[in-house]
Design a protein around this motif. Structure first.
Motif, PDB file in Angstrom:
ATOM      1  N   TYR A 288      -1.724  17.421   0.702  1.00 14.76           N
ATOM      2  CA  TYR A 288      -1.052  16.583  -0.285  1.00 14.76           C
ATOM      3  C   TYR A 288      -2.076  15.889  -1.194  1.00 14.76           C
ATOM      4  CZ  TYR A 288       2.806  17.159   3.021  1.00 14.76           C
ATOM      5  OH  TYR A 288       3.764  17.691   3.851  1.00 14.76           O
TER       6      TYR A 288
ATOM      7  N   SER B 274      -2.355  12.954  -4.565  1.00  7.29           N
ATOM      8  CA  SER B 274      -1.705  11.979  -5.434  1.00  7.29           C
ATOM      9  C   SER B 274      -2.756  11.406  -6.377  1.00  7.29           C
ATOM     10  CB  SER B 274      -1.046  10.861  -4.618  1.00  7.29           C
ATOM     11  OG  SER B 274      -2.003  10.206  -3.797  1.00  7.29           O
TER      12      SER B 274
ATOM     13  N   ARG C 194       3.219  12.220  -4.664  1.00  7.67           N
ATOM     14  CA  ARG C 194       3.884  12.522  -3.411  1.00  7.67           C
ATOM     15  C   ARG C 194       5.380  12.292  -3.568  1.00  7.67           C
ATOM     16  NH1 ARG C 194       0.941  12.228   1.434  1.00  7.67           N
ATOM     17  NH2 ARG C 194       2.966  12.738   2.376  1.00  7.67           N
TER      18      ARG C 194
ATOM     19  N   GLN D  88       8.151  12.749   2.435  1.00  6.82           N
ATOM     20  CA  GLN D  88       7.142  13.044   3.446  1.00  6.82           C
ATOM     21  C   GLN D  88       6.516  14.422   3.287  1.00  6.82           C
ATOM     22  OE1 GLN D  88       5.989  10.921   5.914  1.00  6.82           O
ATOM     23  NE2 GLN D  88       7.164   9.407   4.741  1.00  6.82           N
TER      24      GLN D  88
ATOM     25  N   ASN E 226       5.340  17.411  -2.931  1.00  6.96           N
ATOM     26  CA  ASN E 226       4.239  17.092  -3.835  1.00  6.96           C
ATOM     27  C   ASN E 226       4.575  17.660  -5.218  1.00  6.96           C
ATOM     28  OD1 ASN E 226       0.620  17.144  -3.121  1.00  6.96           O
ATOM     29  ND2 ASN E 226       1.809  15.916  -4.529  1.00  6.96           N
TER      30      ASN E 226
END
Length: 419
Positions: free
Chosen positions: A247, A249, A282, A285, A288
């Protein structure tokens, strides 16, 4: 009024206490190949410095950007002297990476690239690698990159390359195939102003050689061309990205500018510049959202050898291998990535994307960007197969389907995320 004053005094007192908390020692745990001394040299937190969670979190982000680090975290414990011990935990990547890319050439022949790279040589995040390529013609390259070779801020990169490919050249609504060889030697200085801002300045001596192979010919397009050139380049990188395994961000802007000159008569100076903007967010959970915007312009010469290509592996998935060229580019890539399955070291990720772009014709006008024949729009879907403990071990498959004029469709394979 009294409550307001009391609140301000409490905040000031708390801030003063925080400033009195000191670091007794910085300890590194979990690292194996990555040298402890190297990690401590990169870290801003030192023994005897003020305990500051903002600086610690910045250190952790910096470590997670290293190719040698799969994940990093920190812990803080009270020491016997009343100060604090800070622990940086490291989960290392495997960094000796072989690579094999297999694909078809522009004339549908079998092609491959075989390479080997070490991204953590000597335990100091030094990248050394090379490849051999057979894409109709033979090519090779050797690379060295040490961003922290001299200090926490100053590094060096060196590249040696002889790259030969079969390239389509477009003119008068037709095309021809040329063998294109680029032999180059490049040296770059790398400087890190601070955590978010980096600069690279490079000097390149190269030779371009075009040799006609087949296709249409024209009196205005030479059958062979050999030009020695000098290149000066600058790359300014503003990076606030934060990584957590697969992930990402944050925001990143990377500006590239190159100026090319030659002492050969009749060869004009040439410039090219482009900026890539990246935005990652993000989503819940497992999601992306990833975005890339590329804006670029080059010297607007009316030449079949224009620098910005329309290509499967560069900007528009499904469009084909180098189907057109231009002297300006606007490309938007947006995709949603979702983790479908994750267990220990393995991750399966699915994605849905839209790739769109437009090009300025060689010698054309800025209005070319708005012409429908220059626009490409390709939505699609894909899969990603991750190994969480091997650097850049992402195998991707994408299928793009064109909905613009004269559109095509097709599969695109590769190593690493598309962007």
């Amino acid at each position: 009024m009294k409550k307001t004053i009391l609140f301000i005094l409490l905040i000031t007192f708390a801030h003063g206490m925080a400033q009195n908390h000191m670091v007794a020692d910085l300890k590194i745990q979990g690292n194996n190949k990555l040298k402890t001394s190297f990690i401590k040299r990169l870290a801003s937190i030192k023994g005897g410095s003020a305990l500051d969670s903002t600086i610690i979190e910045q250190d952790i982000k910096r470590l997670k950007r290293l190719p040698s680090v799969a994940h990093a975290y920190y812990q803080v414990f009270l020491a016997e002297d009343g100060n604090y011990n800070v622990f940086y935990g490291i989960e290392e990547n495997f960094t000796l990476i072989p690579s094999l890319n297999i694909y078809t050439t522009n004339n549908d022949e079998f092609a491959y690239r075989l390479g080997l790279a070490e991204f953590n040589a000597f335990g100091r995040n030094i990248a050394i690698g090379g490849f051999y390529q057979k894409d109709v013609f033979k090519s090779y390259a050797l690379n060295f990159r040490a961003p922290y070779l001299f200090s926490k801020r100053l590094g060096l990169a060196f590249n040696l390359q002889s790259l030969t490919t079969l390239e389509p050249v477009f003119f008068n609504n037709t095309s021809a195939n040329y063998s294109y060889n680029n032999k180059s030697v490049e040296v770059s200085g790398l400087y890190e102003f601070n955590f978010s801002n980096k600069l690279e300045i490079g000097f390149n001596r190269f030779e371009e050689d075009y040799q006609y192979q087949n296709g249409e010919t024209s009196e205005n397009v030479p059958l062979e061309l050999n030009i020695p050139k000098w290149l000066i380049k600058g790359i300014y990188d503003y990076n606030t990205l934060d990584y957590y395994y697969q992930y990402i961000s944050g925001f990143r802007s990377q500006f590239n500018f190159q100026f090319v000159t030659s002492n050969q008569n009749g060869v004009e100076d040439f410039y090219i510049g482009w900026n890539d903007f990246f935005v990652f967010k993000r989503v819940g959970q497992k999601g992306n959202w990833a975005n890339r915007i590329r804006l670029g312009l080059a010297s607007n010469n009316d030449t079949p050898f224009a620098p910005f290509s329309v290509d499967n592996n560069v900007n528009i998935r499904g469009v084909g291998n180098t189907i057109d060229r231009g002297t300006g580019v606007i490309v938007v890539n947006t995709e949603y990535r979702h983790t479908l399955f994750e267990k220990k070291w393995f991750v399966l990720q699915g994605n849905a994307f839209i790739d769109a772009g437009s090009w300025r014709n060689p010698g054309g006008e800025l209005s070319d960007f708005s012409k429908s024949k220059n626009m490409k729009l390709y939505p699609g879907i894909g899969l990603r197969f991750f190994h969480k403990k091997i650097y850049n071990a992402v195998f991707r498959i994408d299928y793009g389907y064109g909905v613009s004029k004269d559109a095509t469709q097709g599969l695109v394979f590769g190593i690493g995320q598309y962007f």
